[in-house]
Design a protein around this motif. Structure first.
Motif, PDB file in Angstrom:
ATOM      1  N   UNK A 132      13.000   7.932 -16.561  1.00 24.11           N
ATOM      2  CA  UNK A 132      12.413   9.220 -16.165  1.00 24.11           C
ATOM      3  C   UNK A 132      12.200  10.118 -17.388  1.00 24.11           C
ATOM      4  N   UNK A 133      11.471  11.218 -17.197  1.00 22.50           N
ATOM      5  CA  UNK A 133      11.323  12.186 -18.289  1.00 22.50           C
ATOM      6  C   UNK A 133      12.658  12.762 -18.761  1.00 22.50           C
ATOM      7  N   UNK A 134      13.673  12.697 -17.908  1.00 20.42           N
ATOM      8  CA  UNK A 134      14.995  13.207 -18.271  1.00 20.42           C
ATOM      9  C   UNK A 134      15.930  12.125 -18.798  1.00 20.42           C
ATOM     10  N   UNK A 135      15.398  10.903 -18.977  1.00 24.96           N
ATOM     11  CA  UNK A 135      16.180   9.831 -19.585  1.00 24.96           C
ATOM     12  C   UNK A 135      16.983   8.971 -18.635  1.00 24.96           C
ATOM     13  N   UNK A 147       4.254  10.324 -13.154  1.00 30.16           N
ATOM     14  CA  UNK A 147       3.261  10.618 -14.196  1.00 30.16           C
ATOM     15  C   UNK A 147       1.968  11.113 -13.560  1.00 30.16           C
ATOM     16  N   UNK A 148       1.509  10.434 -12.528  1.00 30.77           N
ATOM     17  CA  UNK A 148       0.277  10.843 -11.852  1.00 30.77           C
ATOM     18  C   UNK A 148       0.407  12.250 -11.278  1.00 30.77           C
ATOM     19  N   UNK A 149       1.553  12.549 -10.708  1.00 30.75           N
ATOM     20  CA  UNK A 149       1.791  13.879 -10.142  1.00 30.75           C
ATOM     21  C   UNK A 149       1.856  14.951 -11.229  1.00 30.75           C
ATOM     22  N   UNK A 150       2.507  14.634 -12.330  1.00 32.61           N
ATOM     23  CA  UNK A 150       2.671  15.605 -13.420  1.00 32.61           C
ATOM     24  C   UNK A 150       1.329  15.968 -14.056  1.00 32.61           C
ATOM     25  N   UNK A 151       0.473  14.983 -14.263  1.00 29.38           N
ATOM     26  CA  UNK A 151      -0.802  15.247 -14.926  1.00 29.38           C
ATOM     27  C   UNK A 151      -1.898  15.674 -13.958  1.00 29.38           C
ATOM     28  N   UNK A 160      -5.905   7.132 -16.937  1.00 30.90           N
ATOM     29  CA  UNK A 160      -5.548   5.967 -17.764  1.00 30.90           C
ATOM     30  C   UNK A 160      -4.333   5.253 -17.184  1.00 30.90           C
ATOM     31  N   UNK A 161      -3.330   6.004 -16.754  1.00 31.47           N
ATOM     32  CA  UNK A 161      -2.131   5.417 -16.144  1.00 31.47           C
ATOM     33  C   UNK A 161      -2.490   4.735 -14.825  1.00 31.47           C
ATOM     34  N   UNK A 162      -3.339   5.363 -14.051  1.00 31.85           N
ATOM     35  CA  UNK A 162      -3.760   4.750 -12.788  1.00 31.85           C
ATOM     36  C   UNK A 162      -4.403   3.386 -13.065  1.00 31.85           C
ATOM     37  N   UNK A 163      -5.279   3.333 -14.043  1.00 25.66           N
ATOM     38  CA  UNK A 163      -5.939   2.077 -14.398  1.00 25.66           C
ATOM     39  C   UNK A 163      -4.946   1.057 -14.960  1.00 25.66           C
ATOM     40  N   UNK A 164      -3.989   1.528 -15.727  1.00 21.97           N
ATOM     41  CA  UNK A 164      -3.020   0.635 -16.375  1.00 21.97           C
ATOM     42  C   UNK A 164      -1.897   0.190 -15.452  1.00 21.97           C
TER      43      UNK A 164
END
Length: 182
Positions: A132-135, A147-151, A160-164
């Motif tokens: 996670x972002x908090x480690x 990640x999708x929610x954050x961006x 890019x993450x969705x595609x990857x």
């Protein structure tokens, strides 16, 4: 071991004050890489070093292109004098080639830092995308959703993450399978 200690110290220096949450994430990614490093043989130290350093390109003083993978790898190569394999792993972690293409930087990325084939690439993606972002440890699907929610929709990183995502999930499964065999 000295290479890993230098990487950890450099990551702390670059991230701890300027982007503390990235530092927390990097600590978790470094620990996760340490837990799978035995799978990599001679490349174990490069993997762990790259894991500690993978997000240095987010440090405000290092942002040049806006692509943290490329900015971080350039700093590591040009300023820190890091090992070439470490730089290549940082530059290409977590399917960076897709973000590079979407930013119009794929040729630059590939020419400066050719992709690393095999288990080392899967291992750094595994370490990054199960932290996670908090480690803290997390399932890959939850990490991708975060990640999708954050961006948010329409953001270049999110797209890019969705595609990857299928490639990222595959890398995680490859490492999980390798761990299960040992």
């Amino acid at each position: 071991m000295e290479q890993i200690e230098r990487a950890r110290d450099l990551a702390r220096l670059v991230l701890a004050e300027s982007v503390p949450r990235r530092w927390a994430h990097s600590q978790g990614v470094g620990r996760k890489a340490e837990s799978v490093a035995h799978l990599l043989g001679d490349d174990a130290s490069a993997l762990v070093s790259a894991a500690w350093l993978h997000d240095v390109g987010y440090a405000p003083d290092l942002v040049a292109t806006g692509m943290h993978q490329l900015d971080g790898a350039r700093y590591l190569r040009d300023v820190a004098g890091a090992d070439a394999l470490v730089c290549r792993l940082v530059a290409n972690h977590s399917c960076a080639h897709i973000e590079g293409r979407n930013r119009g930087l794929s040729e630059v990325l590939a020419s400066e830092f050719p992709p690393v084939e095999g288990l080392a690439t899967d291992a750094i993606t595994y370490a990054d995308m199960t932290t996670t972002p908090d480690g803290e440890p997390v399932e890959v699907e939850r990490r991708l959703a975060e990640i999708l929610s954050r961006y948010g929709d329409g953001d270049l990183v999110a797209e890019s993450i969705r595609e990857a995502s299928p490639l990222i999930i595959n890398s995680v499964r490859v490492i999980e399978a390798a761990l299960a065999e040992r």
